[in-house]
Design a protein around this motif. Structure first.
Motif, PDB file in Angstrom:
ATOM      1  N   GLU A 101     -37.754 -17.747 154.137  1.00 57.74           N
ATOM      2  CA  GLU A 101     -36.462 -17.577 154.751  1.00 57.74           C
ATOM      3  C   GLU A 101     -35.300 -18.008 153.855  1.00 57.74           C
ATOM      4  N   PRO A 102     -34.485 -17.162 153.379  1.00 57.99           N
ATOM      5  CA  PRO A 102     -33.104 -17.655 152.584  1.00 57.99           C
ATOM      6  C   PRO A 102     -32.209 -18.440 153.413  1.00 57.99           C
ATOM      7  N   LEU A 103     -31.850 -19.563 152.627  1.00 55.22           N
ATOM      8  CA  LEU A 103     -30.934 -20.630 153.259  1.00 55.22           C
ATOM      9  C   LEU A 103     -29.506 -20.429 152.772  1.00 55.22           C
ATOM     10  N   PHE A 104     -29.554 -20.444 151.520  1.00 59.48           N
ATOM     11  CA  PHE A 104     -28.039 -20.340 150.914  1.00 59.48           C
ATOM     12  C   PHE A 104     -28.228 -19.710 149.722  1.00 59.48           C
ATOM     13  N   PHE A 105     -26.984 -19.108 149.175  1.00 60.97           N
ATOM     14  CA  PHE A 105     -26.648 -18.291 148.038  1.00 60.97           C
ATOM     15  C   PHE A 105     -25.572 -18.864 147.346  1.00 60.97           C
ATOM     16  N   LEU A 106     -25.616 -18.853 146.071  1.00 63.24           N
ATOM     17  CA  LEU A 106     -24.285 -19.163 145.043  1.00 63.24           C
ATOM     18  C   LEU A 106     -24.125 -17.927 144.167  1.00 63.24           C
ATOM     19  N   ASP A 107     -22.962 -17.904 143.782  1.00 60.71           N
ATOM     20  CA  ASP A 107     -22.742 -16.648 142.706  1.00 60.71           C
ATOM     21  C   ASP A 107     -22.002 -17.079 141.597  1.00 60.71           C
ATOM     22  N   TYR A 108     -21.961 -16.153 140.598  1.00 58.36           N
ATOM     23  CA  TYR A 108     -21.027 -16.215 139.244  1.00 58.36           C
ATOM     24  C   TYR A 108     -20.528 -15.104 139.320  1.00 58.36           C
ATOM     25  N   LEU A 109     -19.092 -15.349 138.853  1.00 60.39           N
ATOM     26  CA  LEU A 109     -18.320 -13.891 138.720  1.00 60.39           C
ATOM     27  C   LEU A 109     -17.623 -14.207 137.442  1.00 60.39           C
ATOM     28  N   SER A 110     -17.606 -13.486 136.531  1.00 62.78           N
ATOM     29  CA  SER A 110     -16.902 -13.683 135.413  1.00 62.78           C
ATOM     30  C   SER A 110     -16.151 -12.555 134.983  1.00 62.78           C
ATOM     31  N   MET A 111     -14.971 -12.553 134.251  1.00 67.71           N
ATOM     32  CA  MET A 111     -13.932 -11.505 133.918  1.00 67.71           C
ATOM     33  C   MET A 111     -13.140 -11.942 133.024  1.00 67.71           C
ATOM     34  N   GLY A 112     -12.734 -11.001 132.191  1.00 61.99           N
ATOM     35  CA  GLY A 112     -11.704 -11.352 130.997  1.00 61.99           C
ATOM     36  C   GLY A 112     -10.354 -12.072 131.639  1.00 61.99           C
ATOM     37  N   LYS A 113      -9.991 -11.132 132.635  1.00 62.45           N
ATOM     38  CA  LYS A 113      -8.517 -11.579 133.272  1.00 62.45           C
ATOM     39  C   LYS A 113      -8.829 -11.795 134.702  1.00 62.45           C
ATOM     40  N   LEU A 138     -22.915 -20.893 149.905  1.00 65.22           N
ATOM     41  CA  LEU A 138     -22.646 -22.281 149.754  1.00 65.22           C
ATOM     42  C   LEU A 138     -21.648 -22.592 148.601  1.00 65.22           C
ATOM     43  N   GLY A 139     -21.382 -21.761 147.831  1.00 67.61           N
ATOM     44  CA  GLY A 139     -20.423 -21.920 146.678  1.00 67.61           C
ATOM     45  C   GLY A 139     -20.406 -21.010 145.565  1.00 67.61           C
ATOM     46  N   GLY A 140     -19.753 -21.105 144.333  1.00 69.19           N
ATOM     47  CA  GLY A 140     -20.092 -20.276 143.370  1.00 69.19           C
ATOM     48  C   GLY A 140     -18.927 -20.551 142.316  1.00 69.19           C
ATOM     49  N   GLU A 141     -19.028 -19.722 141.125  1.00 70.47           N
ATOM     50  CA  GLU A 141     -18.234 -19.982 140.185  1.00 70.47           C
ATOM     51  C   GLU A 141     -17.372 -18.670 139.719  1.00 70.47           C
ATOM     52  N   THR A 142     -16.011 -18.876 139.668  1.00 67.74           N
ATOM     53  CA  THR A 142     -15.291 -17.652 139.153  1.00 67.74           C
ATOM     54  C   THR A 142     -14.547 -18.101 137.819  1.00 67.74           C
ATOM     55  N   ALA A 143     -14.974 -17.235 136.875  1.00 68.18           N
ATOM     56  CA  ALA A 143     -14.535 -17.767 135.309  1.00 68.18           C
ATOM     57  C   ALA A 143     -13.701 -16.537 134.752  1.00 68.18           C
ATOM     58  N   GLU A 144     -12.472 -17.123 134.137  1.00 69.47           N
ATOM     59  CA  GLU A 144     -11.736 -16.180 133.456  1.00 69.47           C
ATOM     60  C   GLU A 144     -12.244 -16.404 132.004  1.00 69.47           C
ATOM     61  N   MET A 145     -12.537 -15.240 131.274  1.00 73.81           N
ATOM     62  CA  MET A 145     -12.821 -15.381 129.870  1.00 73.81           C
ATOM     63  C   MET A 145     -12.162 -14.465 128.976  1.00 73.81           C
ATOM     64  N   PRO A 146     -11.024 -14.679 128.501  1.00 73.16           N
ATOM     65  CA  PRO A 146     -10.091 -13.801 127.898  1.00 73.16           C
ATOM     66  C   PRO A 146     -10.871 -12.973 126.457  1.00 73.16           C
ATOM     67  N   GLY A 147     -11.010 -11.974 126.247  1.00 72.45           N
ATOM     68  CA  GLY A 147     -11.524 -11.452 125.094  1.00 72.45           C
ATOM     69  C   GLY A 147     -12.995 -11.197 125.028  1.00 72.45           C
ATOM     70  N   PHE A 148     -13.579 -11.460 126.058  1.00 77.14           N
ATOM     71  CA  PHE A 148     -15.097 -11.445 126.140  1.00 77.14           C
ATOM     72  C   PHE A 148     -15.345 -10.150 126.805  1.00 77.14           C
ATOM     73  N   TYR A 149     -14.941  -9.645 127.902  1.00 77.80           N
ATOM     74  CA  TYR A 149     -15.253  -8.390 128.571  1.00 77.80           C
ATOM     75  C   TYR A 149     -14.515  -7.354 128.141  1.00 77.80           C
ATOM     76  N   PRO A 150     -14.835  -6.185 128.284  1.00 72.52           N
ATOM     77  CA  PRO A 150     -13.613  -4.828 128.040  1.00 72.52           C
ATOM     78  C   PRO A 150     -12.891  -4.955 129.367  1.00 72.52           C
ATOM     79  N   GLU A 151     -11.698  -4.513 129.224  1.00 73.31           N
ATOM     80  CA  GLU A 151     -10.763  -4.463 130.498  1.00 73.31           C
ATOM     81  C   GLU A 151     -11.305  -3.824 131.833  1.00 73.31           C
ATOM     82  N   GLY A 152     -11.085  -4.347 132.869  1.00 73.43           N
ATOM     83  CA  GLY A 152     -11.577  -3.806 134.060  1.00 73.43           C
ATOM     84  C   GLY A 152     -12.953  -4.172 134.245  1.00 73.43           C
ATOM     85  N   GLU A 153     -13.816  -4.891 133.441  1.00 71.63           N
ATOM     86  CA  GLU A 153     -15.409  -5.204 133.759  1.00 71.63           C
ATOM     87  C   GLU A 153     -15.433  -6.504 133.964  1.00 71.63           C
TER      88      GLU A 153
END
Length: 350
Positions: A101-113, A138-153
């Protein structure tokens, strides 16, 4: 302070914007909670208190996954409201395959801007996925990584943790000759095979051309190609937990990357071979369209795609019909699609 002093924002990372985004989504994240969650988001980690009184010998089950290049389709169309559901589905269905049975979930979201509007849509999808799975975000991470991803991705990854009684772990070791295979219907492509799909339809880095292709209405689908490709992955948790409470299930395969050919053999015990009859279920039209347009061989289709079956159960022949009926009662499309025979640990599709 010197006039030419550098700020982090000038390097492309806006900490204040990130902090505002976290505050913005706090009320949203509270929708996907459980009584065992201690505190809210914003701390260095998430806290989850397991009620050990509910279990005799609990085992934690963990899984991690992403959505592959399905996120490229979302980026081209700038439609982000369902991709979060996919992210949750891929991990919770995986741990469900071991009976957890799933109890909790964490996410990682990264984008250039950081685009807070786009990110909020992704988080809304994740929250909806957690609600469908009955687990907490339960939580997660939102990362801003300039120059790493094409615009809009962006890039997405998810992590799920669940629990199962030790003596109820499902690992395929109890699969035996004579067992039946029940296929549970999926919701289109789910989140696998998108590199093949993009190749077949010529969806490349030319955004304008790609949007035209994805916006084209396909009569056999009853919608545009883009709408079909962004249908969210089905989450089987609630219907399957009911089945697991009432019946003995010997094996569960989440049909993801590798298709039936790659995933069903993973759960077979020694001396067992799976026979699957392809005329026992109706695959959605998208699979035939991809196969015809790309001239993809049958064997390759079953190696890449789920072919309309999102999850396969191996159960005793005595309970197969009753389990299938229970799944149908819970709103699932279910069919007995095969059986286990004596042989090598492999699958034969006939």
């Amino acid at each position: 302070m010197k006039e030419n002093s550098l700020r982090y924002k000038e390097a492309g990372v806006d900490i204040d914007s990130g902090d505002r985004f976290v505050e913005k989504i706090k009320s949203l994240v509270r929708r996907a909670s459980r009584p065992e969650v201690l505190g809210g988001i914003g701390a260095f980690s998430g806290l989850f208190q397991i009620d050990v009184r509910k279990y005799r010998c609990p085992v934690l089950v963990a899984g991690a996954d992403g959505v592959g290049t399905k996120s490229r389709i979302a980026a081209i169309l700038d439609k982000w409201n369902t991709i979060g559901i996919d992210l949750v589905a891929m991990s919770v269905n995986d741990i469900l395959a071991q009976g957890a049975e799933p109890l909790f979930f964490l996410d990682y979201l990264s984008m250039g801007k950081l685009d807070s509007s786009r990110a909020e849509k992704v988080i809304k999808g994740i929250v909806e996925g957690c609600e469908l799975a009955g687990c907490a975000l339960l939580g997660g991470e939102t990362a801003e990584m300039p120059g790493f991803y094409p615009e809009g991705e962006c890039e997405l990854a998810g992590f799920a943790v669940g629990v199962v009684e030790k003596d109820r772990i499902i690992n395929g070791s109890k699969i035996k000759v004579g067992d039946k295979i029940i296929g549970i219907a999926g919701n289109g492509l789910h989140s696998n095979g998108y590199s093949m799909v993009r190749k077949v339809f010529g969806i490349d880095d030319d955004r304008s051309r790609a949007r035209t292709i994805l916006g084209s209405f396909i009569g056999d689908l009853g919608c545009s190609l883009g709408e079909e490709l962004l249908k969210p992955t089905k989450i089987y948790v609630k219907s399957m937990l009911t089945v697991l409470e009432r019946f003995k299930v010997n094996g569960i395969a989440h049909i993801t990357g590798g298709g039936m050919k790659g995933n069903i053999p993973r759960i077979l015990s020694d001396g067992c071979k799976a026979i699957v009859h392809r005329n026992r279920w109706q695959a959605p039209p998208i699979f035939e369209i991809v196969q015809r347009k790309g001239n993809v061989p049958d064997d390759e289709m079953f190696k890449v795609f789920n072919m309309g079956i999102g999850m396969a159960l191996v159960v005793s022949s005595e309970e197969a019909e009753e389990i299938k009926s229970e799944l149908v009662k819970k709103g699932e499309g279910a069919s007995i699609i095969g059986e286990i025979v004596s042989g090598k640990k492999e699958i034969e599709i006939i």
